[in-house]
Write a protein that holds these residues in place. Structure first.
Motif, PDB file in Angstrom:
ATOM      1  N   ILE A 153     -28.581   1.205  21.030  1.00  0.00           N
ATOM      2  CA  ILE A 153     -29.851   1.742  21.285  1.00  0.00           C
ATOM      3  C   ILE A 153     -30.128   2.596  19.943  1.00  0.00           C
ATOM      4  CG2 ILE A 153     -30.660   3.570  22.505  1.00  0.00           C
ATOM      5  CD1 ILE A 153     -29.071   2.772  25.056  1.00  0.00           C
ATOM      6  N   HIS A 154     -29.176   3.122  19.275  1.00  0.00           N
ATOM      7  CA  HIS A 154     -29.307   4.118  18.272  1.00  0.00           C
ATOM      8  C   HIS A 154     -29.819   3.138  17.036  1.00  0.00           C
ATOM      9  CE1 HIS A 154     -28.645   6.381  14.367  1.00  0.00           C
ATOM     10  NE2 HIS A 154     -28.691   7.330  15.332  1.00  0.00           N
ATOM     11  N   VAL A 164     -32.004  11.157  19.685  1.00  0.00           N
ATOM     12  CA  VAL A 164     -32.518  11.884  21.002  1.00  0.00           C
ATOM     13  C   VAL A 164     -32.697  10.807  21.964  1.00  0.00           C
ATOM     14  CG1 VAL A 164     -34.386  12.731  22.033  1.00  0.00           C
ATOM     15  CG2 VAL A 164     -33.972  13.741  19.601  1.00  0.00           C
ATOM     16  N   LEU A 165     -32.932   9.595  21.526  1.00  0.00           N
ATOM     17  CA  LEU A 165     -33.142   8.355  22.477  1.00  0.00           C
ATOM     18  C   LEU A 165     -31.740   8.030  23.191  1.00  0.00           C
ATOM     19  CD1 LEU A 165     -34.767   6.098  23.747  1.00  0.00           C
ATOM     20  CD2 LEU A 165     -34.074   4.808  21.666  1.00  0.00           C
ATOM     21  N   VAL A 166     -30.537   8.073  22.200  1.00  0.00           N
ATOM     22  CA  VAL A 166     -29.322   8.116  23.006  1.00  0.00           C
ATOM     23  C   VAL A 166     -28.937   9.205  23.887  1.00  0.00           C
ATOM     24  CG1 VAL A 166     -27.000   7.954  22.242  1.00  0.00           C
ATOM     25  CG2 VAL A 166     -28.532   6.819  21.020  1.00  0.00           C
ATOM     26  N   LEU A 167     -29.343  10.397  23.464  1.00  0.00           N
ATOM     27  CA  LEU A 167     -28.960  11.623  24.244  1.00  0.00           C
ATOM     28  C   LEU A 167     -29.731  11.439  25.613  1.00  0.00           C
ATOM     29  CD1 LEU A 167     -27.479  14.159  24.486  1.00  0.00           C
ATOM     30  CD2 LEU A 167     -29.697  15.232  23.439  1.00  0.00           C
ATOM     31  N   LEU A 168     -31.058  11.165  25.587  1.00  0.00           N
ATOM     32  CA  LEU A 168     -31.798  10.929  26.845  1.00  0.00           C
ATOM     33  C   LEU A 168     -31.160   9.965  27.816  1.00  0.00           C
ATOM     34  CD1 LEU A 168     -35.430  11.191  25.691  1.00  0.00           C
ATOM     35  CD2 LEU A 168     -34.186  13.047  26.691  1.00  0.00           C
ATOM     36  N   PHE A 213     -25.560  -5.467  25.850  1.00  0.00           N
ATOM     37  CA  PHE A 213     -26.061  -6.783  25.271  1.00  0.00           C
ATOM     38  C   PHE A 213     -27.412  -6.968  24.914  1.00  0.00           C
ATOM     39  CE2 PHE A 213     -21.997  -8.699  27.118  1.00  0.00           C
ATOM     40  CZ  PHE A 213     -21.914  -9.795  26.057  1.00  0.00           C
ATOM     41  N   ALA A 214     -28.269  -6.299  25.777  1.00  0.00           N
ATOM     42  CA  ALA A 214     -29.716  -6.148  25.828  1.00  0.00           C
ATOM     43  C   ALA A 214     -29.944  -5.258  24.336  1.00  0.00           C
ATOM     44  CB  ALA A 214     -30.365  -5.305  26.907  1.00  0.00           C
ATOM     45  N   ALA A 215     -29.365  -4.113  24.120  1.00  0.00           N
ATOM     46  CA  ALA A 215     -29.652  -3.127  23.041  1.00  0.00           C
ATOM     47  C   ALA A 215     -29.569  -4.215  21.629  1.00  0.00           C
ATOM     48  CB  ALA A 215     -28.943  -2.046  22.805  1.00  0.00           C
ATOM     49  N   TRP A 216     -28.361  -4.744  21.627  1.00  0.00           N
ATOM     50  CA  TRP A 216     -27.876  -5.551  20.322  1.00  0.00           C
ATOM     51  C   TRP A 216     -28.820  -6.822  20.298  1.00  0.00           C
ATOM     52  CZ3 TRP A 216     -24.981  -4.052  16.364  1.00  0.00           C
ATOM     53  CH2 TRP A 216     -24.198  -2.982  16.423  1.00  0.00           C
ATOM     54  N   ARG A 223     -30.456   2.782  39.309  1.00  0.00           N
ATOM     55  CA  ARG A 223     -29.518   2.256  38.738  1.00  0.00           C
ATOM     56  C   ARG A 223     -29.857   0.854  37.867  1.00  0.00           C
ATOM     57  NH1 ARG A 223     -25.482  -1.557  40.154  1.00  0.00           N
ATOM     58  NH2 ARG A 223     -25.975  -1.749  42.539  1.00  0.00           N
ATOM     59  N   PHE A 224     -30.767   0.232  38.538  1.00  0.00           N
ATOM     60  CA  PHE A 224     -31.224  -1.059  37.819  1.00  0.00           C
ATOM     61  C   PHE A 224     -32.019  -0.979  36.613  1.00  0.00           C
ATOM     62  CE2 PHE A 224     -31.215  -3.063  42.551  1.00  0.00           C
ATOM     63  CZ  PHE A 224     -29.817  -3.044  42.312  1.00  0.00           C
ATOM     64  N   LEU A 225     -32.749   0.407  36.783  1.00  0.00           N
ATOM     65  CA  LEU A 225     -33.523   0.696  35.739  1.00  0.00           C
ATOM     66  C   LEU A 225     -32.726   1.391  34.454  1.00  0.00           C
ATOM     67  CD1 LEU A 225     -36.645   2.318  37.613  1.00  0.00           C
ATOM     68  CD2 LEU A 225     -36.680   0.176  35.868  1.00  0.00           C
ATOM     69  N   LEU A 226     -31.430   1.732  34.676  1.00  0.00           N
ATOM     70  CA  LEU A 226     -30.701   2.146  33.520  1.00  0.00           C
ATOM     71  C   LEU A 226     -30.605   1.236  32.258  1.00  0.00           C
ATOM     72  CD1 LEU A 226     -27.399   3.590  35.170  1.00  0.00           C
ATOM     73  CD2 LEU A 226     -29.132   4.922  33.738  1.00  0.00           C
ATOM     74  N   PRO A 227     -30.756   0.180  32.200  1.00  0.00           N
ATOM     75  CA  PRO A 227     -30.840  -0.780  31.168  1.00  0.00           C
ATOM     76  C   PRO A 227     -32.181  -0.636  30.547  1.00  0.00           C
ATOM     77  CG  PRO A 227     -29.609  -2.111  32.653  1.00  0.00           C
ATOM     78  CD  PRO A 227     -30.580  -0.655  33.469  1.00  0.00           C
ATOM     79  N   ALA A 228     -32.930  -0.109  31.144  1.00  0.00           N
ATOM     80  CA  ALA A 228     -34.428  -0.237  30.378  1.00  0.00           C
ATOM     81  C   ALA A 228     -34.777   1.044  29.508  1.00  0.00           C
ATOM     82  CB  ALA A 228     -35.524  -0.040  31.624  1.00  0.00           C
ATOM     83  N   PHE A 229     -33.670   1.197  28.601  1.00  0.00           N
ATOM     84  CA  PHE A 229     -33.736   2.088  27.486  1.00  0.00           C
ATOM     85  C   PHE A 229     -35.187   2.232  26.869  1.00  0.00           C
ATOM     86  CE2 PHE A 229     -32.227  -1.232  25.128  1.00  0.00           C
ATOM     87  CZ  PHE A 229     -32.706  -0.755  23.896  1.00  0.00           C
ATOM     88  N   PRO A 230     -35.690   1.379  26.570  1.00  0.00           N
ATOM     89  CA  PRO A 230     -36.871   1.394  25.571  1.00  0.00           C
ATOM     90  C   PRO A 230     -38.086   2.503  26.204  1.00  0.00           C
ATOM     91  CG  PRO A 230     -36.288  -0.732  25.410  1.00  0.00           C
ATOM     92  CD  PRO A 230     -35.437  -0.044  26.524  1.00  0.00           C
ATOM     93  N   LEU A 231     -37.862   2.544  27.625  1.00  0.00           N
ATOM     94  CA  LEU A 231     -38.866   3.547  28.391  1.00  0.00           C
ATOM     95  C   LEU A 231     -38.696   4.920  27.712  1.00  0.00           C
ATOM     96  CD1 LEU A 231     -38.535   2.207  32.022  1.00  0.00           C
ATOM     97  CD2 LEU A 231     -40.380   1.685  30.270  1.00  0.00           C
ATOM     98  N   LEU A 232     -37.534   5.450  27.517  1.00  0.00           N
ATOM     99  CA  LEU A 232     -37.292   6.679  26.928  1.00  0.00           C
ATOM    100  C   LEU A 232     -37.800   6.940  25.469  1.00  0.00           C
ATOM    101  CD1 LEU A 232     -33.525   6.967  28.190  1.00  0.00           C
ATOM    102  CD2 LEU A 232     -35.640   7.789  29.406  1.00  0.00           C
ATOM    103  N   ILE A 233     -38.470   6.005  24.829  1.00  0.00           N
ATOM    104  CA  ILE A 233     -38.803   6.134  23.582  1.00  0.00           C
ATOM    105  C   ILE A 233     -40.072   7.268  23.572  1.00  0.00           C
ATOM    106  CG2 ILE A 233     -40.244   5.058  21.582  1.00  0.00           C
ATOM    107  CD1 ILE A 233     -38.181   2.526  21.967  1.00  0.00           C
ATOM    108  N   PRO A 234     -41.091   6.939  24.308  1.00  0.00           N
ATOM    109  CA  PRO A 234     -42.207   7.852  24.440  1.00  0.00           C
ATOM    110  C   PRO A 234     -41.556   9.488  24.328  1.00  0.00           C
ATOM    111  CG  PRO A 234     -42.908   6.102  25.341  1.00  0.00           C
ATOM    112  CD  PRO A 234     -41.492   5.884  25.334  1.00  0.00           C
ATOM    113  N   PRO A 235     -40.707   9.874  25.401  1.00  0.00           N
ATOM    114  CA  PRO A 235     -40.073  11.139  25.562  1.00  0.00           C
ATOM    115  C   PRO A 235     -39.275  11.396  24.453  1.00  0.00           C
ATOM    116  CG  PRO A 235     -39.243   9.821  27.407  1.00  0.00           C
ATOM    117  CD  PRO A 235     -40.435   9.067  26.793  1.00  0.00           C
ATOM    118  N   ALA A 236     -38.482  10.807  23.767  1.00  0.00           N
ATOM    119  CA  ALA A 236     -37.732  11.024  22.526  1.00  0.00           C
ATOM    120  C   ALA A 236     -38.647  11.230  21.600  1.00  0.00           C
ATOM    121  CB  ALA A 236     -36.831   9.675  22.203  1.00  0.00           C
ATOM    122  N   ARG A 237     -39.739  10.527  21.237  1.00  0.00           N
ATOM    123  CA  ARG A 237     -40.693  11.086  20.081  1.00  0.00           C
ATOM    124  C   ARG A 237     -41.138  12.247  20.355  1.00  0.00           C
ATOM    125  NH1 ARG A 237     -44.582   6.495  19.206  1.00  0.00           N
ATOM    126  NH2 ARG A 237     -45.067   7.500  17.298  1.00  0.00           N
ATOM    127  N   ALA A 238     -41.431  12.425  21.617  1.00  0.00           N
ATOM    128  CA  ALA A 238     -42.202  13.990  22.087  1.00  0.00           C
ATOM    129  C   ALA A 238     -41.203  15.148  21.919  1.00  0.00           C
ATOM    130  CB  ALA A 238     -42.784  13.851  23.319  1.00  0.00           C
TER     131      ALA A 238
END
Length: 459
Positions: free
Chosen positions: A154-155, A169-173, A195-198, A406-421
């Motif tokens: 993810i980083h 911040v993305l990893v932290l969120l 697997f998804a992140a890599w 729980r099924f949404l935990l792998p959807a880490f790109p959704l956290l990009i907008p709040p991470a940037r903010a």
């Protein structure tokens, strides 16, 4: 690994936009030269992984302390031997073939372990063959190692697109999501996310064969792992289309490089430094026949894991194309275009019964909002397809509603907008950002302990 590290360049700006130029007369550092090493150390992968480990270790210890105070004789079993993990351990110990029949609300359910994908139990069995540990400890080792690898991936994705600060911040969120306690349990979401992140990082850096291999692995980890293959296939199709259009001027006029204003794979932004890379993500520098061959190879490998297991279950059930879906239907999991989700929300609004459901509804709604923000930010195509498919499965599928976060935990790109903010907030008002992170961390710890120890909800 050295090859990957060369792409996480230290001279990439920490947020989308042009590199910040030093301000003359800025507190004795007109060239900014004495500040960069410290900033690098705070936004690099080691710092991000240290934060992730500290947060998740603290959360796990609080769960164990809460379990002990509540009188549980074996607190660690709550993390290592709960719900789905018991099915996985049965597969690891005896292989497939277990069937259970039980009644729920007057309805008979005949459930088969064929609904569970094979990669996680295979890894658990491998750990027990190498180390003198039981199934629960082996499951936790696999999950914890996968969570660390996922955080690293993810980083790398965040740093490649938006710089080191946003990546950290993305990893932290991701570590402080309300349901992130699952990352400390013997569940398969950390494995899928790794697997998804890599795989997404491999796509963004033009490593198509690696992307296909990793996507195939994701397809063996969980039913929704085909979202990774969908992202790889979509990115490959976009890249093939781009290359075909780039060759057209050369064919017609005999001139042109065919690359336009494409930015190099090592930079996060193109000439228009106010937005993320284009729909296909950073593009490979070369357009040789070998790279096209690797692209086709990666695209062919990507769906093999998921399709292979689904077909294997179908053949075993006597229906190659429909057998696996019949097994899932016996568990109450089917794709019904969201009718089951709508019916649950309607029933919940009228007959609110369980205290875990309100936050579940809020998380699903927030995921939709974050996906809309990701679309508005014009994130790279593979990230959009990946998150879009995961959301489609969550919203369009029936089944136990409380499991949807729980099924949404792998959807880490959704956290990009709040991470940037949050990065922008930290630069303008640091204490505001600290308060936000502190509140999210407290909610994650408290809600995680409540879910596992007190609510005993079937995650």
């Amino acid at each position: 690994m050295t090859e990957f590290h060369t792409l996480a360049r230290p001279d990439v700006p920490d947020a989308v936009g042009a590199p910040r130029l030093p301000r003359p007369g800025g507190r004795g550092r007109p060239d900014g030269g004495f500040r960069r090493p410290r900033a690098e150390s705070l936004t690099g992968a080691p710092a991000a992984l240290a934060l992730f480990l500290a947060v998740r270790l603290t959360g796990a210890l609080l769960v164990l302390a809460s379990a002990r105070s509540a009188g549980h004789a074996h607190p660690l079993a709550l993390l290592g031997r709960s719900w789905d993990s018991l099915w996985y351990f049965g597969i690891a110990a005896h292989g497939y073939g277990e069937i259970r029949a039980d009644h729920h609300h007057g309805e008979l359910f005949v459930r088969s372990d064929l609904a569970f994908f094979p990669l996680y139990p295979g890894l658990v069995r491998a750990v027990t063959a190498v180390l003198p540990v039981g199934w629960g400890a082996a499951g936790l080792l696999v999950s914890w190692a996968s969570a660390v690898l996922a955080a690293y991936g993810i980083h790398l994705v965040g740093r490649r697109l938006y710089g080191g600060a946003v990546a950290t911040v993305l990893v932290l969120l991701w570590a402080v999501l309300p349901h992130s306690v699952v990352l400390s349990m013997a569940y398969t979401e950390p494995l899928l996310t790794a697997f998804a992140a890599w795989a997404l990082y491999a796509v963004l850096s033009g490593r198509w064969v690696w992307a296909g291999v990793l996507a195939a692995g994701a397809g063996l980890a969980r039913p929704n792992g085909f979202a990774v293959a969908a992202a790889v296939l979509a990115a490959a199709g976009w890249e093939l289309r781009r290359r075909a259009r780039a060759r057209a001027p050369r064919t017609a006029h005999g001139t042109g490089t065919g690359t336009g204003t494409a930015h190099s794979p090592g930079t996060p932004d193109g000439p228009a430094a106010s937005r993320a890379p284009g729909p296909g993500g950073p593009r490979p520098a070369a357009d040789s026949g070998g790279s096209v061959h690797r692209l086709w190879t990666g695209a062919a490998l990507a769906p093999l894991g998921w399709c292979g297991y689904v077909l294997w279950v179908g053949v075993r059930q006597g229906d190659p194309l429909g057998g696996y879906f019949r097994v899932q239907d016996q568990w109450g999991s089917r794709f019904d275009l969201g009718r089951g989700s709508v019916e649950f929300v309607r029933h919940f609004m009228v007959h609110a019964t369980r205290s875990v459901h309100p936050l579940t509804v809020v998380i699903v709604v927030l995921a939709l909002l974050l996906f809309a923000l990701l679309l508005a930010d014009r994130a790279p195509l593979p990230l959009l397809v990946y998150c879009g498919v995961l959301l489609l499965v969550v919203l369009g599928g029936s089944g136990y509603f409380a499991s949807k976060p729980r099924f949404l935990l792998p959807a880490f790109p959704l956290l990009i907008p709040p991470a940037r903010a949050l990065v922008r907030t930290a630069r303008a008002r640091p204490w505001h950002a600290v308060l936000v992170v502190g509140a999210l961390t407290g909610l994650s710890f408290a809600y995680g302990a409540y879910l596992v120890v007190f609510a005993r909800a079937a995650l």
